[in-house]
Design a protein around this motif. Structure first.
Motif, PDB file in Angstrom:
ATOM      1  N   THR A   1       1.570 -10.357  -9.697  1.00 60.54           N
ATOM      2  CA  THR A   1       0.425 -10.733  -8.859  1.00 60.54           C
ATOM      3  C   THR A   1      -0.864 -10.842  -9.656  1.00 60.54           C
TER       4      THR A   1
ATOM      5  N   PHE B   1       7.247  -1.176  -8.736  1.00 65.11           N
ATOM      6  CA  PHE B   1       5.948  -1.645  -8.248  1.00 65.11           C
ATOM      7  C   PHE B   1       4.990  -1.896  -9.409  1.00 65.11           C
TER       8      PHE B   1
ATOM      9  N   TYR C   1      -6.055  -5.231  -2.312  1.00 64.12           N
ATOM     10  CA  TYR C   1      -4.666  -5.188  -2.758  1.00 64.12           C
ATOM     11  C   TYR C   1      -3.834  -4.329  -1.807  1.00 64.12           C
TER      12      TYR C   1
ATOM     13  N   ARG D   1       4.219  -6.873   3.171  1.00 59.83           N
ATOM     14  CA  ARG D   1       5.468  -6.131   3.070  1.00 59.83           C
ATOM     15  C   ARG D   1       5.582  -4.981   4.076  1.00 59.83           C
TER      16      ARG D   1
ATOM     17  N   MET E   1       1.512 -12.402  -3.676  1.00 55.68           N
ATOM     18  CA  MET E   1       2.597 -11.501  -3.283  1.00 55.68           C
ATOM     19  C   MET E   1       3.723 -12.254  -2.587  1.00 55.68           C
TER      20      MET E   1
ATOM     21  N   TYR F   1      -0.905  -5.808   0.541  1.00 60.39           N
ATOM     22  CA  TYR F   1       0.457  -5.272   0.405  1.00 60.39           C
ATOM     23  C   TYR F   1       1.035  -4.909   1.771  1.00 60.39           C
TER      24      TYR F   1
ATOM     25  N   ALA G   1      -2.571 -11.928  -1.300  1.00 60.13           N
ATOM     26  CA  ALA G   1      -1.398 -12.046  -0.424  1.00 60.13           C
ATOM     27  C   ALA G   1      -0.570 -13.276  -0.765  1.00 60.13           C
TER      28      ALA G   1
ATOM     29  N   PHE H   1       6.219  -5.686  -9.808  1.00 55.98           N
ATOM     30  CA  PHE H   1       5.483  -6.283  -8.691  1.00 55.98           C
ATOM     31  C   PHE H   1       4.038  -6.592  -9.062  1.00 55.98           C
ATOM     32  N   VAL H   2       3.315  -5.592  -9.574  1.00 53.67           N
ATOM     33  CA  VAL H   2       1.894  -5.791  -9.890  1.00 53.67           C
ATOM     34  C   VAL H   2       1.686  -6.875 -10.953  1.00 53.67           C
TER      35      VAL H   2
END
Length: 275
Positions: free
Chosen positions: A196, A188, A77, A85, A166, A81, A163, A192-193
């Motif tokens: 995913t 995040f 992860y 990003r 993401m 990330y 990925a 974000f998490v």
């Protein structure tokens, strides 16, 4: 419509025939051995439930696979990330870490880790030379060495689905969260998490299925002290005249992996399974 379907089936026929001859037919032979050797019946499958050695190997295999899966997901992860990003330099370094392991064989990597982790390996030698430790640490020929080697090998396989998940995130969702006052950390963890989770679930299943069938890395880094299911099958088939039990273990392992793959197909979106 039917003619188009027929043409597609004809195109797939050689591949299906090859898969049948290469995998299905031999597996049916293994199934037959599990019911007929050394005598006809379910004795070998009963042994799976009563033999302490077999049970301990299955327990150890599940434990190692779960630990490796957790370690791989955390590491993959972070790498994914950075790859998705990070800055251009960071992305280039991440790609280097992801792709280079694919160019090195699993056997070479296992012996490389053995040279690093053994009692006279690079890590113990350096620690002793620096005066940090007085005796070598037990880093190889045990479960720790197996976990380290398997984790290193499986990280790239988890990076790609993570990925992919993401990259599918809409940047406007993250900007909306920031616009509503959420900090970068809260955005995040709360936005974000969770977006995913599909990639994480797919990566977890892929890594776990791969780990169940590992043979070379546990055999080398475990040193015969951390036998896993695949190595037990090898020992039963090639080093002891117990083909029936080895076949029964193989059948159970294949069925278990088939169930995991069915769950993957049922609950994980295909978009999260490709890198």
């Amino acid at each position: 419509m039917q003619s188009a379907t027929s043409r597609k089936l004809l195109l797939l026929a050689p591949l299906l025939l090859f898969l049948g001859l290469a995998y299905v037919v031999p597996f049916l032979g293994v199934v037959r051995w599990s019911f007929t050797m050394p005598e006809v019946g379910l004795g070998q499958y009963r042994a799976l439930l009563t033999d302490p050695l077999v049970q301990s190997v299955f327990t150890r295999t599940l434990r190692i696979c779960l630990i490796v899966t957790a370690a791989v997901l955390v590491t993959a992860y972070a790498i994914a990330y950075v790859w998705v990003r990070g800055s251009s330099v960071q992305r280039m370094l991440a790609e280097f870490c992801i792709l280079v392991p694919f160019w090195i064989s699993v056997l070479t990597r296992a012996f490389g880790w053995l040279a690093m982790l053994s009692n006279r390996g690079l890590i113990n030698t350096w620690l002793q030379s620096a005066g940090i430790i007085s005796e070598p640490l037990a880093l190889a020929r045990n479960e720790l060495g197996v976990i380290i080697g398997m984790t290193h090998f499986l990280i790239p396989f988890a990076v790609f689905p993570i990925a992919s998940a993401m990259r599918s995130i809409d940047e406007r969702v993250l900007l909306a969260a920031r616009g509503m006052g959420a900090s970068r950390t809260r955005t995040f963890w709360t936005v974000f998490v969770p977006l995913t989770y599909g990639g994480l679930a797919g990566a977890a299943l892929i890594v776990f299925v791969f780990a169940l069938g590992f043979f070379v890395t546990p055999a080398i880094l475990g040193g015969g002290r951390s036998v896993m299911v695949a190595e037990l099958v090898y020992l039963r088939i090639f080093q002891s005249p117990d083909w029936g039990l080895g076949s029964a273990i193989s059948v159970v392992l294949v069925l278990f992996i088939g169930i995991l793959l069915a769950l993957m197909r049922r609950f994980i979106k295909p978009a999260h399974l490709v890198g």
